[in-house]
Design a protein around this motif. Structure first.
Motif, PDB file in Angstrom:
ATOM      1  N   TYR A 149       0.831  -1.192  -0.178  1.00 55.63           N
ATOM      2  CA  TYR A 149       0.094  -0.070  -0.111  1.00 55.63           C
ATOM      3  C   TYR A 149       0.780   1.024   0.067  1.00 55.63           C
ATOM      4  O   TYR A 149       0.334   2.247   0.048  1.00 55.63           O
ATOM      5  N   ALA A 150       2.171   1.070   0.045  1.00 52.71           N
ATOM      6  CA  ALA A 150       3.023   2.426   0.153  1.00 52.71           C
ATOM      7  C   ALA A 150       2.948   3.290  -1.236  1.00 52.71           C
ATOM      8  O   ALA A 150       3.227   4.539  -0.744  1.00 52.71           O
ATOM      9  N   LEU A 179      11.063  -0.856  -0.658  1.00 47.27           N
ATOM     10  CA  LEU A 179      11.871   0.491  -1.332  1.00 47.27           C
ATOM     11  C   LEU A 179      12.236   0.140  -2.649  1.00 47.27           C
ATOM     12  O   LEU A 179      12.032   1.268  -3.504  1.00 47.27           O
ATOM     13  N   ALA A 180      12.959  -0.951  -2.983  1.00 50.59           N
ATOM     14  CA  ALA A 180      13.073  -1.223  -4.408  1.00 50.59           C
ATOM     15  C   ALA A 180      12.147  -1.303  -5.484  1.00 50.59           C
ATOM     16  O   ALA A 180      12.359  -0.817  -6.430  1.00 50.59           O
ATOM     17  N   SER A 187      13.129   6.676  -2.410  1.00 49.99           N
ATOM     18  CA  SER A 187      13.060   5.164  -1.818  1.00 49.99           C
ATOM     19  C   SER A 187      14.619   4.700  -1.888  1.00 49.99           C
ATOM     20  O   SER A 187      15.273   4.061  -1.266  1.00 49.99           O
ATOM     21  N   ILE A 188      15.300   5.182  -3.343  1.00 49.22           N
ATOM     22  CA  ILE A 188      16.588   4.518  -3.569  1.00 49.22           C
ATOM     23  C   ILE A 188      17.591   5.029  -2.899  1.00 49.22           C
ATOM     24  O   ILE A 188      18.575   4.558  -2.361  1.00 49.22           O
ATOM     25  N   LEU A 211      20.117  -2.625  -5.064  1.00 51.26           N
ATOM     26  CA  LEU A 211      20.270  -1.583  -6.142  1.00 51.26           C
ATOM     27  C   LEU A 211      21.005  -2.074  -7.314  1.00 51.26           C
ATOM     28  O   LEU A 211      20.622  -1.343  -8.451  1.00 51.26           O
ATOM     29  N   ALA A 212      21.809  -3.307  -7.335  1.00 48.20           N
ATOM     30  CA  ALA A 212      22.197  -3.523  -8.435  1.00 48.20           C
ATOM     31  C   ALA A 212      21.154  -3.888  -9.662  1.00 48.20           C
ATOM     32  O   ALA A 212      21.242  -3.599 -10.879  1.00 48.20           O
ATOM     33  N   GLU A 213      20.163  -4.335  -9.154  1.00 42.46           N
ATOM     34  CA  GLU A 213      18.999  -4.798 -10.069  1.00 42.46           C
ATOM     35  C   GLU A 213      18.566  -3.580 -10.591  1.00 42.46           C
ATOM     36  O   GLU A 213      17.820  -3.671 -11.618  1.00 42.46           O
ATOM     37  N   LEU A 214      18.437  -2.592  -9.760  1.00 38.85           N
ATOM     38  CA  LEU A 214      17.432  -1.524 -10.254  1.00 38.85           C
ATOM     39  C   LEU A 214      18.403  -0.757 -11.177  1.00 38.85           C
ATOM     40  O   LEU A 214      17.833  -0.179 -12.330  1.00 38.85           O
ATOM     41  N   ILE A 215      19.578  -0.649 -11.272  1.00 39.89           N
ATOM     42  CA  ILE A 215      20.558  -0.213 -12.233  1.00 39.89           C
ATOM     43  C   ILE A 215      20.631  -1.031 -13.714  1.00 39.89           C
ATOM     44  O   ILE A 215      20.730  -0.414 -14.756  1.00 39.89           O
TER      45      ILE A 215
END
Length: 216
Positions: A149-150, A179-180, A187-188, A211-215
């Motif tokens: 629900y964030a 957050l991811a 969030s990041i 973080l690596a997956e987000l990049i």
């Protein structure tokens, strides 16, 4: 190793966390689930049987039993107690997918009931003394469910922010995953802070992997 930051946390939340972390009262340790939540033995047995049926069923039958569980919780005199105990029974079953089952039930109950139950049961250490290490899965499920629900409720987003700094490592792990998933700039930034400042090497590693997956 750095300590979990508790600056800027609301006094009421810190008070709850303090009693949960520091209360070593023997009477509280020895309380049974029904004593902890004011539930009768007959009611306890009925809920235990219903959860057992749910965990052992499949397909449409499982969905129907889940509907009965949800109805039982929402019509109970103390829904938070019913939620707490239902999760305990599911986690104690040791069935595959039990954590996801907890998250699914909390999602069906909605944000307000889930948030209220989390706040009410946080004052117990752990929610039931016999849970032992299961309290990590218990709080992981709560944070993950609230995290759904964030993107919709500011209260949910604030809950995730607080969870990222609480002493329970599973709460911080779940908060990092939320957050991811949110993936916005704020969030990041918070995820990057956790990747270097979290007191748990495991949580730091999870944050760095996210973080690596987000990049990518």
């Amino acid at each position: 190793m750095s300590a979990v930051r508790t600056d800027n946390l609301p006094v009421s939340v810190l008070s709850s966390a303090g009693s949960w972390l520091e209360n070593d009262d023997d009477e509280q340790r020895e309380a049974t689930p029904e004593q902890s939540n004011g539930t009768s033995t007959a009611d306890a047995s009925a809920l235990e049987n219903l959860v057992s049926d749910f965990m052992n069923a499949g397909g449409a039958k499982r969905d129907r039993i889940c509907d009965r569980l949800i109805d039982r919780i929402t019509t109970a005199e103390n829904p938070a107690a019913q939620i707490c105990w239902t999760l305990y029974l599911i986690l104690d079953s040791a069935k595959p997918g039990r954590v996801d089952d907890c998250i699914g039930i909390l999602q069906r109950l909605g944000f307000d009931r889930t948030a209220d139950a989390a706040l009410e049961t946080f004052t117990l250490r752990p929610p039931f003394p016999e849970m032992g290490s299961l309290h990590q899965d218990y709080w992981y499920a709560f944070v993950r469910a609230l995290g759904r629900y964030a993107g919709e409720f500011s209260r949910a987003r604030e809950t995730i922010r607080l969870a990222s700094r609480f002493p329970v490592s599973a709460m911080r792990e779940a908060a990092a995953e939320v957050l991811a998933e949110l993936g916005d700039k704020k969030s990041i930034t918070q995820l990057r802070e956790m990747a270097t400042d979290d007191p748990s090497p495991l949580v730091q590693r999870i944050c760095n992997e996210l973080l690596a997956e987000l990049i990518e």
